[in-house]
Design a protein around this motif. Structure first.
Motif, short mmCIF file in Angstrom:
data_model
loop_
_atom_site.label_atom_id
_atom_site.label_comp_id
_atom_site.label_asym_id
_atom_site.label_seq_id
_atom_site.Cartn_x
_atom_site.Cartn_y
_atom_site.Cartn_z
N GLU A 93 78.34 -49.11 -33.85
CA GLU A 93 78.45 -48.62 -32.48
C GLU A 93 79.74 -47.82 -32.29
OE1 GLU A 93 78.80 -50.74 -28.06
OE2 GLU A 93 78.26 -51.90 -29.83
N ALA A 94 80.84 -48.34 -32.83
CA ALA A 94 82.13 -47.67 -32.71
C ALA A 94 82.71 -47.43 -34.10
CB ALA A 94 83.07 -48.49 -31.86
N SER A 95 81.90 -46.88 -34.99
CA SER A 95 82.34 -46.66 -36.37
C SER A 95 83.33 -45.50 -36.44
CB SER A 95 81.13 -46.37 -37.27
OG SER A 95 80.44 -45.23 -36.81
N ASP A 96 84.22 -45.58 -37.42
CA ASP A 96 85.19 -44.51 -37.62
C ASP A 96 84.47 -43.29 -38.21
OD1 ASP A 96 87.63 -43.31 -37.54
OD2 ASP A 96 88.36 -44.19 -39.42
N ILE A 97 84.77 -42.14 -37.70
CA ILE A 97 84.12 -40.91 -38.16
C ILE A 97 85.19 -39.87 -38.51
CG2 ILE A 97 81.99 -41.27 -36.84
CD1 ILE A 97 83.08 -39.33 -34.74
N ASN A 98 84.75 -38.75 -39.07
CA ASN A 98 85.68 -37.68 -39.44
C ASN A 98 86.05 -36.85 -38.21
OD1 ASN A 98 85.82 -38.17 -42.28
ND2 ASN A 98 83.75 -37.34 -42.45
N TYR A 99 87.31 -36.55 -38.08
CA TYR A 99 87.79 -35.65 -37.03
C TYR A 99 89.15 -35.11 -37.46
CZ TYR A 99 90.16 -40.01 -35.63
OH TYR A 99 90.89 -41.16 -35.62
N ARG A 100 89.61 -34.11 -36.78
CA ARG A 100 90.91 -33.51 -37.08
C ARG A 100 91.54 -33.03 -35.77
NH1 ARG A 100 90.48 -28.17 -36.27
NH2 ARG A 100 88.48 -27.12 -36.65
N CYS A 101 92.78 -32.60 -35.87
CA CYS A 101 93.47 -32.07 -34.70
C CYS A 101 92.78 -30.80 -34.21
CB CYS A 101 94.92 -31.70 -35.06
SG CYS A 101 96.03 -33.11 -35.12
N ASN A 102 92.75 -30.65 -32.92
CA ASN A 102 92.27 -29.41 -32.32
C ASN A 102 93.44 -28.42 -32.27
OD1 ASN A 102 90.92 -27.44 -30.89
ND2 ASN A 102 91.18 -28.46 -28.91
N ILE A 103 93.39 -27.43 -33.16
CA ILE A 103 94.46 -26.42 -33.21
C ILE A 103 94.07 -25.31 -32.25
CG2 ILE A 103 95.89 -24.98 -34.71
CD1 ILE A 103 95.91 -27.95 -35.43
N THR A 104 94.46 -25.43 -31.00
CA THR A 104 94.01 -24.52 -29.94
C THR A 104 94.35 -23.07 -30.23
OG1 THR A 104 96.06 -24.99 -28.73
CG2 THR A 104 94.11 -26.30 -28.16
N GLU A 105 95.45 -22.85 -30.94
CA GLU A 105 95.87 -21.47 -31.21
C GLU A 105 94.96 -20.75 -32.21
OE1 GLU A 105 99.38 -24.20 -30.47
OE2 GLU A 105 97.68 -24.17 -31.86
N CYS A 106 94.20 -21.51 -32.98
CA CYS A 106 93.43 -20.91 -34.07
C CYS A 106 91.93 -21.19 -34.05
CB CYS A 106 93.99 -21.37 -35.42
SG CYS A 106 95.74 -21.02 -35.67
N GLU A 107 91.46 -22.04 -33.14
CA GLU A 107 90.06 -22.46 -33.18
C GLU A 107 89.09 -21.29 -33.06
OE1 GLU A 107 89.01 -25.25 -34.10
OE2 GLU A 107 90.86 -26.42 -33.96
N GLY A 108 89.52 -20.18 -32.45
CA GLY A 108 88.63 -19.03 -32.29
C GLY A 108 88.53 -18.16 -33.52
N VAL A 109 89.40 -18.38 -34.50
CA VAL A 109 89.39 -17.58 -35.72
C VAL A 109 88.26 -18.06 -36.63
CG1 VAL A 109 90.72 -16.88 -37.75
CG2 VAL A 109 91.86 -17.20 -35.53
#
Length: 540
Positions: free
Chosen positions: A45-61
């Protein structure tokens, strides 16, 4: 009182697993199967999953090559919670845009396509909140087990089972619609707090359904079905890939168990302990008919004599006076337990044994999803190993006794768990073997403790005291979901904790009495005598 009417002798005449026993066990296996899924649902139900920092300056690249410049590596993978400082944006998100000598905490996250409450409620890098879900569930058992125990001992086993299962179904289903983390946490606690006693009630009914020779086999059967629930949980989670749909699928069936109040037979042993001997005799006659056995009048006559005595008393006293008398007797029985130093000592030791079992058992299950490989397969393997472990219980408990088995399995669990800390990280297969072996041995110990605790306390407070042990034991299962946090300090620190607890438990077992082939004690005095004499052999 049940000894006075020779209930164990009656059960022996009926046969340990005739048609009557099989039908009742079949009914009990369903809530046990469901309990196997409910006890560990929070793992997926609350398993650990993959995620990373949201790099707002570069996410559109479009080109993601900038990730290695923006996020530091940890153990060969992108860090989940750290990023490099951004100080010079050129529009291309090149290495020159980041100061790789300065790391910063992430404030928002980009999650993978995996489904989890971590993603739904934005719990990235808040591992304490993720593990708190499991702790909230297991903390609910502190409320559920004593509450269900009181209902069971006072108002009947089947009422307690029906109500607890209904609470499981209602609050588990509602939890699937959680719109916030707090809402999920509250329903997690309530589902366990009002419904987790279903398993212990089914267990007590099953143990009281058969004589001494049938207890170990019955326990093995219940535990085997419980394991099938665990394996089914992992398979459904793998197939559905949605924690909300998973909860809906597994909790709806629990609502149908309310029908057990009308279709399940009440525990004969409980009826006799309450002086309801005519009802007990009627159920025994029904069982004899189903098992195609003829019970002799000599066996049943004490029941009717006691009932006649109760009837004569009823003619002399009003209903209100009798109810007061029953309540005084119940209180008196419980006070005898509290005043008995032998029972108090036994209660404390059994509670610690239970704490150890739940801490190691649930800890190994929960940490299995962080082992190398497919988390669903790992969970299935760690669960499946319980089936041969329960069959080992069947083979050894009635042959070598409860104490020897408990001591050996606790020591073995300690050695295997502590041994994990000495293995290098690259020995993945050997680590898995030791891990499964540790789960195997603690499962044998856990099954043995369940049987043992049901054998050392008197009938009229058996489930209440079993509930006390189990409730205090939930200190272990409440702490177990937190053990993955120890991995951040030292990879095998959880295993060291598990081994140390098991070692202390093995030493405490030496101070307890042996109960192999002993009739269930019905009074405080009979329970106390277990510590003073060798076990009394029951007829084969």
């Amino acid at each position: 009182m049940s000894k006075d009417v020779g209930l164990d002798a009656v059960l022996q005449e009926l046969g340990y697993f005739g048609k009557y026993n099989i039908v009742n066990y079949a009914l009990l296996l369903f809530p046990v199967y469901l309990a196997g899924m409910y006890g560990s649902a929070f793992v997926f139900e609350a398993s650990d999953i993959n995620y990373r920092c949201n790099i707002t300056e570069c996410e559109g690249v479009n080109n993601n090559t900038w990730l290695k410049h923006a996020i530091p590596l940890k153990d060969g993978e992108l860090s989940k919670c750290k990023r490099y400082q951004h100080y010079n944006y050129t529009g291309s998100c090149s290495i020159g845009d980041f100061n790789t000598s300065v790391k910063e905490e992430c404030h928002s996250f980009v999650y993978s396509d995996e489904d989890s409450a971590v993603k739904d409620f934005d719990l990235g890098c808040q591992n304490w909140k993720r593990t708190l879900v499991g702790s909230a569930h297991n903390a609910g058992l502190f409320l559920s087990l004593p509450l269900t125990g009181v209902i069971s001992d006072r108002y009947g086993r089947k009422l307690a089972l029906a109500v607890a299962s209904l609470m499981n179904g209602v609050f588990g289903f509602l939890r699937s619609f959680s719109s916030s983390y707090i809402m999920m946490l509250v329903f997690e606690f309530l589902e366990a707090g009002l419904g987790a006693g279903a398993y212990s009630t089914a267990f007590v009914i099953a143990m009281e359904l058969v004589g001494p020779k049938g207890r170990v086999f019955g326990n093995t059967l219940l535990n085997g079905v419980y394991v099938m629930g665990l394996i089914t949980l992992s398979a459904l989670a793998w197939w559905l890939q949605s924690w909300r749909n998973l909860l809906r699928v597994i909790y709806i069936p629990a609502m149908f168990v309310i029908s057990y109040y009308w279709i399940l037979n009440e525990s004969v042993r409980w009826l006799i302990s309450k002086g309801r001997n005519t009802e007990a005799a009627a159920i025994l006659k029904k069982a004899a008919k189903m098992n195609r056995v003829e019970l002799s009048d000599e066996v049943l006559s004490p029941l009717y004599e006691l009932e006649k005595l109760n009837t004569d008393t009823n003619n002399e006293k009003t209903k209100d006076e009798l109810e007061c008398k029953v309540e005084e007797k119940t209180e008196s029985n419980f006070m005898k337990v509290i005043k008995s130093s032998i029972i108090r000592k036994r209660l404390v030791i059994c509670s610690f044994l239970w704490i150890t079992c739940t801490f190691v058992y649930y800890g190994l299950s929960i940490n299995s999803v962080s082992l190398a490989g497919n988390k669903y397969v790992n969970f299935m393997l760690v669960s499946f190993v319980e089936i041969p472990a329960n069959f080992v219980c069947l083979l050894v408990l009635d042959r070598f006794g409860r104490k020897k088995v408990l001591i050996i399995t606790y020591v073995l669990s300690a050695c295997l768990c502590i041994g994990l800390s000495f293995l290098p990280k690259d020995q993945k297969w050997l680590s898995l073997v030791l891990y499964l072996s540790g789960k195997f041995s603690i499962t044998v110990a856990y099954s043995s403790v369940y049987i043992y605790v049901s054998e050392v306390f008197p009938t009229n407070v058996r489930q209440s005291l079993l509930a006390v042990c189990s409730s205090l034991g939930r200190v272990g299962s409440t702490l177990a979901p937190m053990t993955p946090l120890l991995n951040h300090y030292y990879h095998n620190l959880p295993a060291i904790f598990f081994g140390s607890m098991a070692l202390v438990a093995s030493i405490l077992v030496f101070s307890l009495p042996e109960t192999i082939n002993v009739a269930l004690p019905d009074t405080v005095e009979e329970a106390e005598r277990l510590s003073h004499s060798r076990s009394k052999k029951e007829p084969a």
